[in-house]
Design a protein around this motif. Structure first.
Motif, PDB file in Angstrom:
ATOM      1  N   PRO A  46     -42.865 170.759  -6.757  1.00 18.88           N
ATOM      2  CA  PRO A  46     -44.037 170.214  -7.264  1.00 18.88           C
ATOM      3  C   PRO A  46     -44.567 168.939  -8.194  1.00 18.88           C
ATOM      4  N   PHE A  47     -43.386 168.224  -8.494  1.00 14.55           N
ATOM      5  CA  PHE A  47     -43.157 166.476  -8.505  1.00 14.55           C
ATOM      6  C   PHE A  47     -43.978 165.751  -7.039  1.00 14.55           C
ATOM      7  N   ASP A  48     -43.536 166.405  -5.971  1.00 11.91           N
ATOM      8  CA  ASP A  48     -43.593 165.349  -4.836  1.00 11.91           C
ATOM      9  C   ASP A  48     -45.195 164.136  -4.903  1.00 11.91           C
ATOM     10  N   VAL A  49     -45.461 165.005  -4.953  1.00 10.80           N
ATOM     11  CA  VAL A  49     -47.386 164.884  -4.538  1.00 10.80           C
ATOM     12  C   VAL A  49     -47.432 163.991  -5.428  1.00 10.80           C
ATOM     13  N   PRO A  50     -47.532 164.343  -6.948  1.00  8.99           N
ATOM     14  CA  PRO A  50     -48.215 163.926  -7.851  1.00  8.99           C
ATOM     15  C   PRO A  50     -47.690 162.526  -8.104  1.00  8.99           C
ATOM     16  N   LEU A  51     -46.453 162.543  -7.706  1.00 11.52           N
ATOM     17  CA  LEU A  51     -45.756 160.877  -8.162  1.00 11.52           C
ATOM     18  C   LEU A  51     -46.469 159.946  -6.882  1.00 11.52           C
ATOM     19  N   SER A  53     -48.792 159.804  -5.103  1.00  6.93           N
ATOM     20  CA  SER A  53     -50.917 159.811  -5.050  1.00  6.93           C
ATOM     21  C   SER A  53     -50.476 158.701  -6.211  1.00  6.93           C
ATOM     22  N   ALA A  54     -49.256 158.760  -6.842  1.00  5.98           N
ATOM     23  CA  ALA A  54     -49.659 157.357  -8.621  1.00  5.98           C
ATOM     24  C   ALA A  54     -48.795 156.234  -7.721  1.00  5.98           C
ATOM     25  N   ASP A  57     -51.724 154.710  -5.219  1.00 10.34           N
ATOM     26  CA  ASP A  57     -52.337 154.264  -6.249  1.00 10.34           C
ATOM     27  C   ASP A  57     -52.305 152.888  -6.212  1.00 10.34           C
ATOM     28  N   TYR A 190     -41.569 162.113   0.823  1.00 10.57           N
ATOM     29  CA  TYR A 190     -41.342 163.307  -0.386  1.00 10.57           C
ATOM     30  C   TYR A 190     -40.787 162.315  -1.267  1.00 10.57           C
TER      31      TYR A 190
END
Length: 227
Positions: A46-51, A53-54, A57, A190
């Motif tokens: 669950p934390f792979d893609v959001p982190l 992506s952050a 950015d 990741y």
């Protein structure tokens, strides 16, 4: 006086057990949790893609240049030459106990990390176009992160108790974090890959260190002396 000596002796006897729990068992447990989660959901935790992506950015041309340059020191341009240099220094000084420990830690880490990649077959992330060729091997765990952590743990063990240990921990810690960051910034791993590489390296490095300081022969001898 006798009581103080006994307390000190008990503390020394308890420290290896504490180190075994914190430095070997805990990292292996974290790795196992990551491995199970990835086996059930290969797309990521669950934390792979959001982190990831952050971190993406924050991309800037200057950071692109720095990350692509610095990440090379996590393997061919940094880890390999440093390993060879340290091995030669230990051999030249005839510190064979440390030499053997260092080689087992290094080659064991290489074998464990790259064998684990073949076991899990996790594909690299493809969230955006990257300006570097995507590595052809598998993603889990991160080899650069694992090997940099392996070198860090080995150097801390070798320098423990000397005036160099503090600097090894500071510079080495920044190096490990920096290499891990480059793998995420470049989008080739990741976060769970980086964390898994760290956990395997910590467990292996500390486990080898404990086995060298408290070999099975001593345990057998102790049992024979105190049946």
């Amino acid at each position: 006086m006798t009581t103080e000596v006994q307390i000190s002796s008990n503390n020394r006897n308890q420290f290896p057990f504490f180190l075994l729990l914190i430095g070997v068992c805990l990292p292996l447990q974290i790795f196992a949790l990551l491995a199970v989660a990835i086996s059930q959901n290969g797309e990521g935790l669950p934390f792979d893609v959001p982190l990831l992506s952050a971190i993406h950015d924050t991309a800037k041309p200057q950071l692109d240049i720095f990350a692509s340059f610095f990440t090379q020191f996590g393997y061919l341009k940094g880890i390999i030459p440093t390993v060879l240099f340290i091995a030669l220094v230990l051999a030249f000084r005839q510190q064979w106990h440390r030499f053997v420990y260092f080689l087992i830690t290094v080659f064991g880490s290489f074998f464990i990390v790259f064998t684990t990649k073949l076991v899990f077959h996790r594909a690299r992330p493809h969230l955006w176009s990257i300006f570097l060729p995507l590595p052809s091997d598998y993603s889990f765990p991160s080899g650069h992160s694992g090997l940099s952590m392996m070198l860090f743990v080995a150097l801390v063990n070798l320098s423990w108790g000397t005036r160099w240990c503090k600097w090894v921990m500071i510079v080495g810690g920044l190096f490990v974090v920096g290499i891990g960051w480059t793998r995420l910034y470049l989008g080739v791993h990741y976060p769970s890959d980086v964390l898994a590489g760290w956990m395997l390296a910590i467990a292996w490095g500390i486990g080898v260190n404990l086995s060298f300081h408290f070999p099975l022969v001593k345990l057998i001898t102790r049992k024979q002396d105190y049946p």
